[in-house]
Design a protein around this motif. Structure first.
Motif, short mmCIF file in Angstrom:
data_model
loop_
_atom_site.label_atom_id
_atom_site.label_comp_id
_atom_site.label_asym_id
_atom_site.label_seq_id
_atom_site.Cartn_x
_atom_site.Cartn_y
_atom_site.Cartn_z
N GLN A 1 41.27 45.27 37.86
CA GLN A 1 41.53 44.33 38.96
C GLN A 1 42.97 43.85 38.94
OE1 GLN A 1 39.94 43.78 41.57
NE2 GLN A 1 38.13 44.95 40.94
N ALA A 2 43.47 43.56 37.75
CA ALA A 2 44.84 43.09 37.61
C ALA A 2 45.80 44.14 38.16
CB ALA A 2 45.14 42.79 36.14
N VAL A 3 45.53 45.38 37.81
CA VAL A 3 46.40 46.47 38.27
C VAL A 3 46.32 46.61 39.78
CG1 VAL A 3 46.74 48.96 38.24
CG2 VAL A 3 46.28 47.75 36.10
N LEU A 4 45.09 46.60 40.27
CA LEU A 4 44.89 46.74 41.72
C LEU A 4 45.66 45.66 42.47
CD1 LEU A 4 43.33 49.15 42.04
CD2 LEU A 4 41.21 47.85 41.97
N GLN A 5 45.60 44.44 41.91
CA GLN A 5 46.28 43.34 42.57
C GLN A 5 47.79 43.54 42.55
OE1 GLN A 5 45.22 39.47 41.13
NE2 GLN A 5 46.87 38.48 42.26
N ALA A 6 48.29 43.93 41.40
CA ALA A 6 49.73 44.17 41.29
C ALA A 6 50.14 45.25 42.28
CB ALA A 6 50.07 44.60 39.87
N MET A 7 49.31 46.29 42.41
CA MET A 7 49.61 47.37 43.35
C MET A 7 49.77 46.83 44.76
SD MET A 7 47.10 50.49 42.39
CE MET A 7 47.49 51.70 41.13
N SER A 8 48.81 46.03 45.16
CA SER A 8 48.85 45.61 46.55
C SER A 8 49.95 44.58 46.77
CB SER A 8 47.49 45.10 47.01
OG SER A 8 47.31 43.76 46.61
N ALA B 1 55.83 52.15 37.05
CA ALA B 1 56.42 51.27 36.05
C ALA B 1 56.50 49.83 36.57
CB ALA B 1 57.80 51.77 35.67
N ASP B 2 56.88 49.69 37.84
CA ASP B 2 56.97 48.36 38.42
C ASP B 2 55.61 47.68 38.41
OD1 ASP B 2 59.68 48.82 39.04
OD2 ASP B 2 59.09 49.88 40.86
N VAL B 3 54.62 48.45 38.83
CA VAL B 3 53.27 47.90 38.87
C VAL B 3 52.83 47.53 37.46
CG1 VAL B 3 50.87 48.38 39.41
CG2 VAL B 3 52.68 49.25 40.89
N ALA B 4 53.13 48.41 36.51
CA ALA B 4 52.73 48.18 35.13
C ALA B 4 53.32 46.88 34.61
CB ALA B 4 53.19 49.35 34.26
N LYS B 5 54.60 46.71 34.86
CA LYS B 5 55.27 45.50 34.40
C LYS B 5 54.60 44.26 35.00
CE LYS B 5 59.70 45.81 34.12
NZ LYS B 5 61.11 45.87 34.54
N ARG B 6 54.40 44.32 36.30
CA ARG B 6 53.80 43.21 37.00
C ARG B 6 52.42 42.86 36.48
NH1 ARG B 6 55.40 40.53 41.85
NH2 ARG B 6 53.57 39.69 42.91
N ALA B 7 51.65 43.90 36.19
CA ALA B 7 50.28 43.66 35.75
C ALA B 7 50.21 43.44 34.24
CB ALA B 7 49.40 44.84 36.15
N GLY B 8 51.31 43.63 33.56
CA GLY B 8 51.33 43.44 32.12
C GLY B 8 50.57 44.51 31.36
N VAL B 9 50.61 45.74 31.90
CA VAL B 9 49.95 46.85 31.21
C VAL B 9 50.93 48.02 31.11
CG1 VAL B 9 47.68 46.18 32.08
CG2 VAL B 9 49.06 47.84 33.34
#
Lengths: 356, 356
Positions: A59-66, A30-38
């Motif tokens: 890519q957006a998700v991957l970036q948010a993850m890292s 959920a945190d990653v999702a919020k950050r990546a806007g997905v």
DNA sequence: GCTTTCGATGTTTGCGTGAACATAAGACCA
DNA sequence: TGGTCTTATGTTCACGCAAACATCGAAAGC
């Protein structure tokens, strides 16, 4: 821990408190999702490498993850998937070459298959120790269990085996009840004895392993049968406890028997003890007495003289164990039966023709 | 095993299809609750031994549990509790006495503390191998990690260490960055050298372990320093790779050096190889050359002659590792610093005064 | 006899995921 | 131009457990 306050604050969209909470709590999808806007689901798809996510989003998700240092929560995963991707290994001691090597083989194969290994040590090789290890299984996150142990210790405990846990046993004769994997010890012993007879020895003495060990029994039985098949006299076997010390003691007896020209030791460590006893008594290896061991420990080449011994492919044993275990996990069924891994004699310098 | 049908039938007196489905699924608290006629929460209370459940109810639940073969689902538990109760152990090989014994110690202590051990094998002792092991950590259910490995391999990978995973390192000098546990190898080496000097040897040769091994370096360094402190000549050390084979090769060189009357070997296996080389060259142990090993492997007593060596308490090392790891897990903080487990010399028969 | 208290038990909820289903926005064809 | 696919993404829900809170009944106190 006093994170309670923080996590409460996290529920409310506030500034500092929220950051704190996120830092303390583990990062979730959920945190990653919020950050990546997905959505969280999209994060899940990226995380599992599923198709249907456009490269840009990915890519957006991957970036948010890292950025967030996201690690998937394996507990949640296991809960969802209904499997742990872990194999339990129950054993008493690592102190024997065989167990150790088998464990290594298991670990290597398992990790290759994406499975983790959970060690379940048995405190003492007694019914109680074994039973408590199996009890611990209840709360352990494993899909299958590999038991490296004399199975006669298990008999009564096995009834308590939780259903749904698949079992593979090493070093046992329980092939009728469980999937069993082992080296072909009988054949190894046969090769050892025939090698010595082939060199011209009239008969072969045997230094056996401890009573109650199936490995010891199998090797002793094959030794006896091979001698009998050749019509040789079968000398009374000696018994050790696998240790070099016990080999030394037995070796002292053997050294005093002038008729003894060839000894088949049930393992290499005892052979080392026998070497020492013979030397002490002035009997040379291999000129006066030929020695064959069993296991082919790494040091066998450094023995003086280098030891002729029966090599066991423990890595292969481990591999087959995992194979069997995973087959059961996937197939859902237990499949009794034995798998034998071939053994072979490695000839070095501790055997020769008998003195005339 | 197809006993599932029975237990399900009891829970749900319904048709076959449903039985089948339930048989496949694992028994959950809800199933037990239904069977016992209580709520799931009560089952949870019984399962965790919480108070506030009247004895009669408790018994009913217990009975339902055993009838259904209930096992708590540790994934769900871990998810709820936020911890896995498992410690990961990263190591390259079990083939050395030290690693094996340490692992045994870790396993024993951990299971005593209610923690499981998850093995994380490293396929090759390279940066890549190590890195991939650490990557695997991402999806592994562990609260802390114990690394049994030369830490210089870790340096760059460590930056990728997921936050929230606590680390304890064995066999390393990274005490400034991580919690480190090790045996007091320097002191062991000192004892070995002083023992030999005390017997009257003019100096002590050294057969060191491989380059890049901290253990080998530490032992070599202490050997050198002890000699220097006594104002002795420091001979050029030889190098092996821990194997008996390499000990044999080095031993051949040593045997040809008439000034060599005492050898401190960096481990017992190499000492075994040295024995053989010396004997081949007609030099007796300990009359002509004294030998001291390091490790005190079980076979050391079966060597001929029994080996004087430095004993390391690996079980204690394992115990301390777990102690440190759990402290970090509970305290939430990483705590760099070294813990040294004492070593001591075990005098057997491989050392004596030098020949005159 | 009426509240108060407390012990035993039940109900609700959410942990992080991912399967199943739902929706929205283009692409394509007639 | 309207409809039908396709593709990318979002929503809902359940996995099994246990914390937090809710309820209920009986004993205790007045």
């Amino acid at each position: 821990m006093t994170t309670g306050a923080d996590s409460t604050a996290a529920a409310l969209p506030r500034s500092t408190a929220l950051d704190d909470a996120a830092a303390r709590r583990r990062v979730s999808m959920a945190d990653v999702a919020k950050r990546a806007g997905v959505s969280a689901q999209t994060v899940s798809r990226v995380s599992n490498g599923f198709p249907g996510v456009v490269e840009e989003t990915r890519q957006a998700v991957l970036q948010a993850m890292s950025e967030l240092g996201y690690r998937p929560n394996s507990a949640a995963r296991a809960l969802k998937r209904g499997e742990f991707r872990s194999i339990g290994v129950i054993l008493f001691t690592l102190s024997t070459t065989g167990n150790m090597r088998t464990l290594e083989g298991i670990a290597a194969s398992a990790s290759e298959a994406g499975y983790a290994i959970t060690l379940i040590p048995v405190s003492a090789p007694t019914q109680i120790g074994v039973r408590s290890a199996f009890t611990r299984l209840d709360e352990l996150a494993v899909d299958a269990v590999i038991v490296i142990m004399e199975v006669h210790l298990l008999d009564s405990s096995m009834f308590a085996l939780p259903p749904g846990v698949h079992v593979v046993v090493v070093d046992s004769d329980a092939g009728d009840r469980y999937a069993v994997v082992d080296t072909d010890q009988a054949d190894g012993a046969r090769q050892a004895v025939e090698h010595l007879l082939g060199l011209g020895h009239r008969t072969v003495h045997h230094l056996a392993g401890p009573e109650g060990s199936f490995a010891a029994e199998r090797r002793a039985k094959a030794w006896r049968e091979t001698l009998e098949a050749s019509g040789r006299e079968v000398p009374e076997p000696l018994r050790g406890d696998w240790s070099g010390e016990s080999g030394y003691r037995a070796g002292l007896e053997l050294a005093d028997d002038p008729s003894c020209t060839a000894v088949f030791c049930a393992n290499d460590q005892m052979a080392l003890g026998v070497y020492r006893a013979l030397r002490e008594r002035g009997r040379r290896v291999p000129e006066d007495v030929s020695i064959v061991g069993f296991d082919d420990i790494p040091d066998a080449t450094a023995f003086d003289p280098p030891l002729t011994t029966v090599h066991q492919d423990f890595a292969e044993v481990g591999r087959r164990c995992v194979e069997q275990a995973l087959e059961q996990v996937r197939g859902g069924a237990s499949r009794p039966g034995s798998t034998l891994v071939p053994t072979h004699l490695v000839e070095r310098a501790s055997t020769a023709a008998p003195p005339r």
